[in-house]
Design a protein around this motif. Structure first.
Motif, PDB file in Angstrom:
ATOM      1  N   TYR A   1     -36.711 -25.751  57.581  1.00 52.44           N
ATOM      2  CA  TYR A   1     -37.940 -25.922  58.372  1.00 52.44           C
ATOM      3  C   TYR A   1     -37.608 -26.379  59.797  1.00 52.44           C
ATOM      4  CZ  TYR A   1     -42.091 -27.924  60.351  1.00 52.44           C
ATOM      5  OH  TYR A   1     -43.103 -28.226  61.224  1.00 52.44           O
ATOM      6  N   HIS A   2     -36.800 -27.420  59.910  1.00 49.20           N
ATOM      7  CA  HIS A   2     -36.455 -27.926  61.243  1.00 49.20           C
ATOM      8  C   HIS A   2     -35.725 -26.874  62.065  1.00 49.20           C
ATOM      9  CE1 HIS A   2     -37.901 -32.005  61.097  1.00 49.20           C
ATOM     10  NE2 HIS A   2     -37.350 -32.190  59.919  1.00 49.20           N
ATOM     11  N   ARG A   3     -34.840 -26.147  61.437  1.00 51.45           N
ATOM     12  CA  ARG A   3     -34.082 -25.101  62.141  1.00 51.45           C
ATOM     13  C   ARG A   3     -35.017 -23.981  62.607  1.00 51.45           C
ATOM     14  NH1 ARG A   3     -29.050 -24.424  64.432  1.00 51.45           N
ATOM     15  NH2 ARG A   3     -28.223 -22.413  63.915  1.00 51.45           N
ATOM     16  N   ALA A   4     -35.948 -23.590  61.767  1.00 52.32           N
ATOM     17  CA  ALA A   4     -36.908 -22.543  62.124  1.00 52.32           C
ATOM     18  C   ALA A   4     -37.756 -22.965  63.316  1.00 52.32           C
ATOM     19  CB  ALA A   4     -37.797 -22.214  60.924  1.00 52.32           C
ATOM     20  N   VAL A   5     -38.174 -24.217  63.321  1.00 56.31           N
ATOM     21  CA  VAL A   5     -38.970 -24.729  64.443  1.00 56.31           C
ATOM     22  C   VAL A   5     -38.115 -24.765  65.714  1.00 56.31           C
ATOM     23  CG1 VAL A   5     -40.167 -26.759  65.351  1.00 56.31           C
ATOM     24  CG2 VAL A   5     -40.576 -26.016  62.998  1.00 56.31           C
TER      25      VAL A   5
ATOM     26  N   GLU B   1     -45.113 -21.348  58.869  1.00 56.07           N
ATOM     27  CA  GLU B   1     -46.271 -21.747  58.069  1.00 56.07           C
ATOM     28  C   GLU B   1     -45.948 -21.658  56.579  1.00 56.07           C
ATOM     29  OE1 GLU B   1     -49.831 -23.295  57.034  1.00 56.07           O
ATOM     30  OE2 GLU B   1     -48.922 -23.258  59.011  1.00 56.07           O
ATOM     31  N   LEU B   2     -45.217 -20.639  56.175  1.00 53.44           N
ATOM     32  CA  LEU B   2     -44.790 -20.506  54.787  1.00 53.44           C
ATOM     33  C   LEU B   2     -43.945 -21.705  54.363  1.00 53.44           C
ATOM     34  CD1 LEU B   2     -44.695 -18.526  52.320  1.00 53.44           C
ATOM     35  CD2 LEU B   2     -42.549 -17.708  53.283  1.00 53.44           C
ATOM     36  N   LEU B   3     -43.042 -22.119  55.238  1.00 53.10           N
ATOM     37  CA  LEU B   3     -42.220 -23.293  54.955  1.00 53.10           C
ATOM     38  C   LEU B   3     -43.078 -24.551  54.855  1.00 53.10           C
ATOM     39  CD1 LEU B   3     -39.234 -22.542  57.349  1.00 53.10           C
ATOM     40  CD2 LEU B   3     -39.253 -22.316  54.854  1.00 53.10           C
ATOM     41  N   ARG B   4     -44.041 -24.691  55.766  1.00 52.66           N
ATOM     42  CA  ARG B   4     -44.944 -25.860  55.724  1.00 52.66           C
ATOM     43  C   ARG B   4     -45.732 -25.900  54.423  1.00 52.66           C
ATOM     44  NH1 ARG B   4     -47.462 -25.750  61.789  1.00 52.66           N
ATOM     45  NH2 ARG B   4     -45.695 -26.724  62.806  1.00 52.66           N
ATOM     46  N   GLU B   5     -46.201 -24.737  53.991  1.00 48.00           N
ATOM     47  CA  GLU B   5     -46.958 -24.685  52.741  1.00 48.00           C
ATOM     48  C   GLU B   5     -46.100 -25.106  51.556  1.00 48.00           C
ATOM     49  OE1 GLU B   5     -48.579 -20.748  52.521  1.00 48.00           O
ATOM     50  OE2 GLU B   5     -49.945 -21.101  54.186  1.00 48.00           O
ATOM     51  N   GLU B   6     -44.846 -24.684  51.554  1.00 48.85           N
ATOM     52  CA  GLU B   6     -43.945 -25.080  50.472  1.00 48.85           C
ATOM     53  C   GLU B   6     -43.668 -26.583  50.534  1.00 48.85           C
ATOM     54  OE1 GLU B   6     -41.638 -24.793  47.050  1.00 48.85           O
ATOM     55  OE2 GLU B   6     -43.121 -23.421  47.903  1.00 48.85           O
ATOM     56  N   LEU B   7     -43.507 -27.117  51.727  1.00 51.79           N
ATOM     57  CA  LEU B   7     -43.314 -28.564  51.871  1.00 51.79           C
ATOM     58  C   LEU B   7     -44.516 -29.309  51.314  1.00 51.79           C
ATOM     59  CD1 LEU B   7     -41.778 -28.562  55.444  1.00 51.79           C
ATOM     60  CD2 LEU B   7     -40.623 -29.411  53.392  1.00 51.79           C
ATOM     61  N   GLN B   8     -45.715 -28.842  51.640  1.00 49.94           N
ATOM     62  CA  GLN B   8     -46.924 -29.488  51.133  1.00 49.94           C
ATOM     63  C   GLN B   8     -47.015 -29.355  49.613  1.00 49.94           C
ATOM     64  OE1 GLN B   8     -50.037 -27.603  53.377  1.00 49.94           O
ATOM     65  NE2 GLN B   8     -49.866 -29.045  55.073  1.00 49.94           N
ATOM     66  N   HIS B   9     -46.667 -28.183  49.101  1.00 51.29           N
ATOM     67  CA  HIS B   9     -46.699 -27.950  47.654  1.00 51.29           C
ATOM     68  C   HIS B   9     -45.784 -28.938  46.929  1.00 51.29           C
ATOM     69  CE1 HIS B   9     -46.868 -25.794  43.868  1.00 51.29           C
ATOM     70  NE2 HIS B   9     -45.540 -25.800  43.847  1.00 51.29           N
TER      71      HIS B   9
ATOM     72  N   GLN C   1     -37.678 -21.451  67.141  1.00 52.41           N
ATOM     73  CA  GLN C   1     -38.969 -20.824  67.442  1.00 52.41           C
ATOM     74  C   GLN C   1     -39.109 -19.491  66.716  1.00 52.41           C
ATOM     75  OE1 GLN C   1     -39.231 -20.684  71.719  1.00 52.41           O
ATOM     76  NE2 GLN C   1     -39.427 -22.891  71.901  1.00 52.41           N
ATOM     77  N   LEU C   2     -38.829 -19.530  65.419  1.00 48.47           N
ATOM     78  CA  LEU C   2     -38.960 -18.327  64.598  1.00 48.47           C
ATOM     79  C   LEU C   2     -40.437 -17.990  64.410  1.00 48.47           C
ATOM     80  CD1 LEU C   2     -36.174 -18.871  61.913  1.00 48.47           C
ATOM     81  CD2 LEU C   2     -36.046 -17.668  64.099  1.00 48.47           C
ATOM     82  N   ASP C   3     -40.687 -16.891  63.743  1.00 47.38           N
ATOM     83  CA  ASP C   3     -42.035 -16.383  63.531  1.00 47.38           C
ATOM     84  C   ASP C   3     -42.966 -17.469  62.975  1.00 47.38           C
ATOM     85  OD1 ASP C   3     -43.806 -13.920  63.319  1.00 47.38           O
ATOM     86  OD2 ASP C   3     -43.860 -14.683  61.252  1.00 47.38           O
ATOM     87  N   ALA C   4     -44.141 -17.574  63.560  1.00 44.29           N
ATOM     88  CA  ALA C   4     -45.100 -18.609  63.162  1.00 44.29           C
ATOM     89  C   ALA C   4     -45.493 -18.474  61.690  1.00 44.29           C
ATOM     90  CB  ALA C   4     -46.333 -18.555  64.048  1.00 44.29           C
TER      91      ALA C   4
END
Length: 45
Positions: free
Chosen positions: A13-17, A27-35, A20-23
């Motif tokens: 997640y941090h590396r993707a941010v 978001e997919l990574l954020r959803e998995e973190l929340q899950h 500046q990879l695809d939004a």
């Protein structure tokens, strides 16, 4: 995503941010973190 450890997911997640990879991917990574109920205290996006 289920094959990533929690620590690896956080790193990805941090590396993707940082890169500046695809939004939608970030978001997919954020959803998995929340899950997994993992809180990221510093959102760089």
């Amino acid at each position: 995503m289920k094959y990533l450890s929690d620590q690896m997911l956080i790193e990805v997640y941090h590396r993707a941010v940082d890169l500046q990879l695809d939004a939608a991917f970030i978001e997919l990574l954020r959803e998995e973190l929340q899950h997994r109920k993992i809180r990221i205290t510093q959102f760089s996006a």
